[in-house]
Design a protein around this motif. Structure first.
Motif, PDB file in Angstrom:
ATOM      1  N   LYS A  18       1.015  -4.364   3.505  1.00 47.51           N
ATOM      2  CA  LYS A  18       0.480  -5.116   2.376  1.00 47.51           C
ATOM      3  C   LYS A  18      -0.725  -4.405   1.783  1.00 47.51           C
ATOM      4  O   LYS A  18      -1.529  -3.804   2.481  1.00 47.51           O
ATOM      5  CB  LYS A  18       0.088  -6.524   2.819  1.00 47.51           C
ATOM      6  CG  LYS A  18       1.278  -7.385   3.249  1.00 47.51           C
ATOM      7  CD  LYS A  18       0.822  -8.755   3.707  1.00 47.51           C
ATOM      8  CE  LYS A  18       2.016  -9.589   4.164  1.00 47.51           C
ATOM      9  NZ  LYS A  18       1.589 -10.906   4.686  1.00 47.51           N
ATOM     10  N   GLY A  19      -0.819  -4.513   0.480  1.00 46.65           N
ATOM     11  CA  GLY A  19      -1.933  -3.896  -0.229  1.00 46.65           C
ATOM     12  C   GLY A  19      -2.053  -4.504  -1.607  1.00 46.65           C
ATOM     13  O   GLY A  19      -1.895  -5.714  -1.777  1.00 46.65           O
TER      14      GLY A  19
ATOM     15  N   ASP B 115       0.861  -1.184   0.000  1.00 46.32           N
ATOM     16  CA  ASP B 115       0.000   0.000   0.000  1.00 46.32           C
ATOM     17  C   ASP B 115       0.898   1.235   0.000  1.00 46.32           C
ATOM     18  O   ASP B 115       1.581   1.517   0.993  1.00 46.32           O
ATOM     19  CB  ASP B 115      -0.902  -0.028   1.231  1.00 46.32           C
ATOM     20  CG  ASP B 115      -1.865   1.153   1.276  1.00 46.32           C
ATOM     21  OD1 ASP B 115      -1.915   1.914   0.289  1.00 46.32           O
ATOM     22  OD2 ASP B 115      -2.546   1.320   2.287  1.00 46.32           O
ATOM     23  N   SER B 116       0.921   1.972  -1.087  1.00 50.46           N
ATOM     24  CA  SER B 116       1.830   3.112  -1.233  1.00 50.46           C
ATOM     25  C   SER B 116       1.526   4.205  -0.215  1.00 50.46           C
ATOM     26  O   SER B 116       2.438   4.888   0.266  1.00 50.46           O
ATOM     27  CB  SER B 116       1.753   3.672  -2.656  1.00 50.46           C
ATOM     28  OG  SER B 116       0.423   4.055  -2.974  1.00 50.46           O
ATOM     29  N   ASN B 117       0.276   4.391   0.151  1.00 55.57           N
ATOM     30  CA  ASN B 117      -0.072   5.421   1.139  1.00 55.57           C
ATOM     31  C   ASN B 117       0.508   5.107   2.508  1.00 55.57           C
ATOM     32  O   ASN B 117       1.006   5.996   3.207  1.00 55.57           O
ATOM     33  CB  ASN B 117      -1.593   5.570   1.239  1.00 55.57           C
ATOM     34  CG  ASN B 117      -2.203   6.195   0.004  1.00 55.57           C
ATOM     35  OD1 ASN B 117      -1.577   7.023  -0.656  1.00 55.57           O
ATOM     36  ND2 ASN B 117      -3.421   5.794  -0.329  1.00 55.57           N
ATOM     37  N   THR B 118       0.469   3.852   2.888  1.00 56.16           N
ATOM     38  CA  THR B 118       1.056   3.454   4.171  1.00 56.16           C
ATOM     39  C   THR B 118       2.549   3.714   4.190  1.00 56.16           C
ATOM     40  O   THR B 118       3.099   4.229   5.172  1.00 56.16           O
ATOM     41  CB  THR B 118       0.766   1.967   4.437  1.00 56.16           C
ATOM     42  OG1 THR B 118      -0.644   1.748   4.455  1.00 56.16           O
ATOM     43  CG2 THR B 118       1.355   1.533   5.776  1.00 56.16           C
TER      44      THR B 118
END
Length: 520
Positions: free
Chosen positions: A135-136, A66-69
Motif C-alpha cells: 500500500k502507498g 507503492d510502485s517501488n515496492t
C-alpha cells in the motif's frame, strides 16, 4: 435490474448464490473473470510479466500502491527466478520479499483485497493467488489535531489511514496485551474497522456486545465513524452522545487503560471510545498533563459554565417575565429602561438572538477558515450593536446571549456542547410559558433521562448515580495521581489497581535538604 446483474455475474463466471468460486490453475481463466469484474474500471491495472518461464499477472488499483515496492520486491524477484519450480510456499516465503504476503484460493477474497489497496499476483499453473501488502499513494501525514487543541500534550493526531492510526496507538501502549481485532463493514465500501482493547482490562461481555453490534450492521457504505456511532449506540433518540469520539491517540490510550474499548474506522481521523459517561465529555486531555491544582480549577470552571450555557437565557426570560420581584430594584429599573422600546416579549427577544447567534456560528464554520473567523466575530458585533440601536433587542439580552455563547465554548467535546446548545431552546419555551416552574420541570426531566441512560450497560451518570465515592476523585475535580490508584470499577474486568497503593513521592529529609542547600 436484477436480471441484468444475474447476466453480468453469469458472463463473468461468478455464482449468484453465496458460494465462492475457487481460483483456477489456468491463468487466462482467472484474468478473464477479473477483467470482466473490473470492466470500465480504468484505475485497475493489469500488469503481465514473466515469472521465470511462467506467465504471470499483477493486478492493483492505481494510486493505492507503492510502485517501488512492486518493482523491487515483486517484479524483479519473480522475473529473476529462472528455473525455479513454483509452489505456493516457495513464492510466498522465498521469492516475494515484500513485507506481508498472504495467499488465497478464493477469487472473491482476491477481489476484495485488491479493492482494499493490496496487490494481487497470479502465476500460471498455481491454483492460488498471492496478496502483497504494498500500500502507498498520497496520504495525509500525521499532524496536530484540529478539533482537540492542547497547550500541553502530544501534538500528533489520527489520520485517515487505519494502519497509521493503529501504529500511533501501538506507539503509546507498547504491550502485547493491546489487541486489535479487524472487521469489514459496508457492502459497497468494504470499510475496515479495528476494535482495540487491552486484554485483561476490558470486560469480555463488553467486547462480545461490541462485536455483536458491529456484525449486525448491514449498510451499503461506511464513510465516517459517525455512521458506526449512530448504528451501535444504546438510545438513538437521546440528544446526548453515548459514545465519545477523539482524534488524539493519547486520549484513546488513556481510556483503553481504564478498561474501555476503542473503534478505529478506516478513512476518518475520529476514533470512537465506549462505553462513555456524561463526565467524560466534561474532561479534556490536558487535565491529566497539568498539575492537579490547575486541573481542579479548570474543571470547576467548566462545571459552572455548563449551567450558564444551559440555563442562563431561560432564567433571564423567566425572571423578567414572571418573577420581577427577584431582581434587585436598581437592576430592575435598568432592565425595564432598556426594554421600554422593545416591541417583543423577552422570550421572542431571546429566541431571535439565540437563533441569530447559532446561524453566525454555523456560517463561520462553513466558510473558509480565515474568512469564517472574521464573519463570526464581526457579524456578532455589528448585528448585536445594530439590533440594540434599532430597538429590536435590549442590551441586557445581547450580554446574556454573549455569555451563553462563551460558556458553550468551555465544553471540551463538540458533540456534548451542541447538545447543550439545542437544549437551551426547549428550556426557554418552558420558561416563557411557566417561568421558573417550567425550568424546574425541564431540568427534572433532563436529570431523569440522564440517570436512566446507559452506554453499553454502564450508567451514563456513573459514578454519581449510582454513587461511588472513591471514583468521584476524577469527576468534579482531578485528584493527584498518587490518589487515583484504581481504575473505574464500572469498566474493568478484574485488574482494578493501576499503581502501587499510597504511591505519593517521599520528601527529602532535613539532612539532605541542608546538603543540597549548602551546595547551591
Amino acid at each position: 435490474m436484477k436480471l441484468n446483474k444475474r447476466k453480468s455475474a453469469k458472463k463473468a463466471g461468478l455464482h449468484t448464490d453465496n458460494t465462492e468460486r475457487p481460483i483456477s490453475a489456468e491463468l487466462d481463466a482467472n484474468t478473464d473473470i477479473l477483467k470482466e469484474l473490473f470492466k470500465d474500471c480504468t484505475d485497475i491495472v493489469f500488469r503481465m510479466f514473466k515469472a521465470g518461464s511462467q506467465r504471470a499477472y499483477m493486478v492493483f488499483v492505481d494510486g493505492l500502491v507503492d510502485s517501488n515496492t512492486l518493482q523491487f520486491h515483486v517484479l524483479e524477484q519473480l522475473e529473476e527466478a529462472e528455473g525455479e519450480h513454483f509452489t505456493v510456499d516457495r513464492v510466498k516465503d522465498r521469492l516475494i520479499s515484500a513485507g506481508t504476503v498472504n495467499d488465497t484460493e478464493k477469487l472473491d477474497e482476491l477481489v476484495k483485497q485488491i479493492l482494499g489497496g493490496n496487490t494481487g499476483v497470479l502465476i500460471d499453473g498455481l491454483d492460488a493467488a498471492f496478496i502483497v501488502d504494498a500500500k502507498g499513494g498520497a496520504r495525509r501525514s500525521v499532524s496536530e489535531p484540529e478539533t482537540e487543541t492542547a497547550i500541553r500534550g502530544p501534538r500528533e493526531g489520527f489520520t485517515e489511514s487505519l494502519r497509521v492510526n493503529t501504529s500511533l496507538l501501538r506507539h503509546k501502549i507498547r504491550s502485547n496485551r493491546l489487541k486489535v481485532l479487524s472487521k469489514t463493514v459496508g457492502e459497497e465500501t468494504q470499510t475496515g474497522i479495528a476494535i482495540v482493547y487491552i486484554e485483561g482490562l476490558a470486560r469480555p461481555e463488553l467486547l462480545e456486545e461490541v462485536e455483536k453490534r458491529i456484525d449486525e450492521i448491514k449498510i451499503d457504505g461506511i464513510l465516517e465513524s459517525g455512521y458506526v456511532e449512530e448504528l451501535i449506540e444504546d438510545d438513538t433518540w437521546s440528544i446526548f452522545p453515548q459514545i465519545q469520539n477523539t482524534e488524539r491517540p493519547d486520549t484513546l490510550a488513556g481510556n483503553l487503560l481504564e478498561g474501555r474499548v476503542g473503534i478505529i474506522v478506516d478513512g476518518t481521523p475520529f476514533a470512537l471510545i465506549l462505553p462513555a459517561t456524561f463526565w467524560q465529555f466534561m474532561q479534556a486531555s490536558e487535565d491529566y498533563y497539568h498539575r492537579f491544582h490547575i486541573s481542579v480549577f479548570l474543571r470547576i470552571l467548566r462545571m459552572t459554565f455548563i449551567f450558564v450555557a444551559l440555563l442562563l437565557p431561560a432564567i433571564y426570560v423567566a425572571v423578567t417575565t414572571y418573577h420581577q420581584e427577584m431582581i434587585p430594584t436598581n437592576l430592575l429599573f435598568s432592565v425595564a429602561a432598556s426594554r421600554e422600546a422593545i416591541p417583543f416579549p423577552a422570550f421572542v427577544e431571546a429566541l431571535i438572538m439565540e437563533v441569530s447567534f447559532e446561524a453566525l456560528r454555523e456560517a463561520g464554520i462553513r466558510l473558509p477558515k480565515l474568512v469564517g473567523q472574521a464573519v463570526s466575530i464581526l457579524g456578532a458585533l455589528v448585528i448585536g450593536q445594530a439590533a440594540v440601536e434599532a430597538g429590536i433587542v435590549s442590551a441586557p439580552m445581547v450580554i446574556i446571549v454573549s455569555m451563553t455563547g462563551i460558556a458553550s465554548f468551555t465544553i471540551p467535546r463538540f458533540n456534548m456542547a451542541i447538545s447543550i446548545r439545542l437544549l437551551r431552546f426547549p428550556l426557554m419555551i418552558l420558561a416563557g410559558m411557566f417561568g421558573l416552574y417550567g425550568i424546574v420541570l425541564g431540568t427534572t426531566f433532563l436529570l431523569t433521562h440522564l440517570v436512566k441512560l446507559r452506554s453499553f450497560g454502564v450508567p451514563y451518570f456513573a459514578p454519581l448515580a449510582p454513587i461511588n465515592l472513591r471514583e468521584l476523585k476524577d469527576v468534579f475535580i482531578r485528584a493527584p495521581w498518587w490518589e487515583m490508584d484504581k481504575r473505574p470499577s464500572q469498566m474493568v474486568d478484574g485488574d482494578v489497581r493501576r499503581q502501587k497503593k499510597h504511591a505519593k513521592p517521599s520528601k527529602p529529609d532535613a539532612k539532605n535538604r541542608g546538603v543540597e542547600g549548602g551546595s547551591t
